[in-house]
Write a protein that holds these residues in place. Structure first.
Motif, mmCIF file in Angstrom:
data_model
loop_
_atom_site.group_PDB
_atom_site.id
_atom_site.type_symbol
_atom_site.label_atom_id
_atom_site.label_comp_id
_atom_site.label_asym_id
_atom_site.label_seq_id
_atom_site.Cartn_x
_atom_site.Cartn_y
_atom_site.Cartn_z
ATOM 1 N N SER A 65 0.385 -1.134 -0.082
ATOM 2 C CA SER A 65 0.016 0.163 -0.067
ATOM 3 C C SER A 65 1.243 1.497 -0.197
ATOM 4 N N GLY A 66 2.182 1.236 0.266
ATOM 5 C CA GLY A 66 3.018 2.203 0.043
ATOM 6 C C GLY A 66 3.627 3.326 1.018
ATOM 7 N N VAL A 67 3.636 1.671 2.666
ATOM 8 C CA VAL A 67 3.596 2.254 3.630
ATOM 9 C C VAL A 67 5.482 2.589 4.085
ATOM 10 N N ASN A 68 5.394 3.728 4.688
ATOM 11 C CA ASN A 68 6.689 3.774 4.341
ATOM 12 C C ASN A 68 7.373 2.949 5.414
ATOM 13 N N PRO A 69 8.802 2.154 5.453
ATOM 14 C CA PRO A 69 8.978 1.040 5.254
ATOM 15 C C PRO A 69 9.371 1.812 7.259
#
Length: 102
Positions: A65-69
């Motif tokens: 979903s594109g969450v910041n790692p």
């Protein structure tokens, strides 16, 4: 190799980041989430699939979903997802058509 399905982080990625940031950077938020995840997530007016992804601690789907790692890692630590479990979820994406056809 990028975690986003889109060329640029989407609004959906921003929403996920916002929730995880609030959840793990405000003293009482994690306790509120643990007490009633549905009520906590309702504060953010998330699309149902994103709320479900967070509530189910779906590490792979959060990543896609594109969450910041870094926020994803903070979430795994905060809700006590064992490191071997979170890493296995991420490694499972290496052969995933969801990841490779994004």
């Amino acid at each position: 190799m990028a975690n986003w399905q889109e060329a640029m982080p989407s609004t959906r990625a921003y929403l996920m980041d916002k929730v995880l940031y609030q959840l793990h950077h405000n003293a009482d938020h994690l306790e509120a989430y643990k007490a009633d995840p549905d009520a906590y997530l309702a504060r953010f007016d998330l699309p149902e699939d994103l709320a479900r992804t967070i509530k189910e601690n779906d590490v792979a789907r959060m990543y896609l979903s594109g969450v910041n790692p870094y926020l994803l890692r903070a979430h795994c630590i905060g809700v006590r997802i064992p490191e071997d479990v979170s890493l296995a979820a991420l490694r499972s994406l290496l052969d995933s058509k969801d990841y490779n056809n994004g």
